[in-house]
Write a protein that holds these residues in place. Structure first.
Motif, PDB file in Angstrom:
ATOM      1  N   SER A  25       0.822  -1.220   0.000  1.00 17.18           N
ATOM      2  CA  SER A  25       0.000   0.000   0.000  1.00 17.18           C
ATOM      3  C   SER A  25       0.848   1.258   0.000  1.00 17.18           C
ATOM      4  CB  SER A  25      -0.921   0.017   1.221  1.00 17.18           C
ATOM      5  OG  SER A  25      -1.773  -1.083   1.210  1.00 17.18           O
ATOM      6  N   PHE A 177      -3.272   6.108   4.252  1.00 12.20           N
ATOM      7  CA  PHE A 177      -2.778   4.933   4.961  1.00 12.20           C
ATOM      8  C   PHE A 177      -2.350   5.311   6.378  1.00 12.20           C
ATOM      9  CE2 PHE A 177       0.215   1.434   5.810  1.00 12.20           C
ATOM     10  CZ  PHE A 177      -0.664   0.375   5.617  1.00 12.20           C
ATOM     11  N   HIS A 180      -5.394   5.538   8.357  1.00 14.99           N
ATOM     12  CA  HIS A 180      -5.881   4.183   8.641  1.00 14.99           C
ATOM     13  C   HIS A 180      -5.149   3.577   9.839  1.00 14.99           C
ATOM     14  CE1 HIS A 180      -7.386   0.152   7.959  1.00 14.99           C
ATOM     15  NE2 HIS A 180      -6.136  -0.293   7.941  1.00 14.99           N
TER      16      HIS A 180
END
Length: 183
Positions: A25, A177, A180
């Motif tokens: 990612s 990210f 997250h």
């Protein structure tokens, strides 16, 4: 010496794949910068090495480190990714050429450390022993290396297709990210 049951082997493979997905990612975002193939190779190897070293350290220090320190490390990783992503977005808007934290030298160290923190926490709780532990740690490194290379190559290709906007997209991916991880 007993063979590892097939179910245990697949569990380790799935765990290694899941741990490598962080590197994938984040690698997509990093790959959207103009990166040469030699640098991609070095980044992938570095991330793989960190995915071997971090769970090993976690195994060794598992009894000495509390969950509070792990939480602080994860918080730091999330904030760092948000900062790098935000910097990439600002750099694109301001049309500056040199990134604040490039994936070389100290920036590569920070990138590899950030995406391997989850493997450290897995190392803390890894209940395997003997061959399975060695196998698990080696697979963590292998999968994270391969997934990082794949993401960087995809990001590199996307950079050529999207031009300047690829860094904006890459920064958004890193920032997202980081969020997250934080939430």
């Amino acid at each position: 010496m007993a063979l590892l049951p097939l179910g245990d082997f697949f569990s380790i493979v799935f765990m290694a794949f899941a741990l490598g997905m962080d590197a994938f990612s984040v690698g997509l975002g990093i790959g959207m910068q103009a990166i040469r193939l030699k640098r991609i190779f070095i980044i992938g190897l570095t991330v793989g090495i960190f995915h071997i070293v971090m769970p090993f350290i976690g195994l060794i220090l598992g009894t000495l480190i509390s969950n509070k320190i792990e939480g602080i490390a994860i918080l730091g990783a999330g904030l760092l990714l948000c900062g790098i992503g935000f910097q990439m977005i600002l750099q694109t808007i301001q049309k500056k050429e040199s990134p604040l934290l490039a994936p070389a030298g100290f920036g590569l160290f920070v990138f590899a450390l950030t995406v391997s923190l989850d493997s450290f926490s897995v190392g803390l709780s890894l209940g395997l022993s003997g061959l399975a532990t060695v196998l698990a740690i080696c697979l963590f490194g292998l999968f994270s290396t391969l997934l990082t290379w794949t993401a960087l190559l995809i990001g590199r290709r996307t950079h050529h297709l999207l031009g300047t906007y690829s860094e904006l997209l890459g920064g958004s991916i890193l920032f997202g990210f980081g969020l997250h991880i934080l939430f």
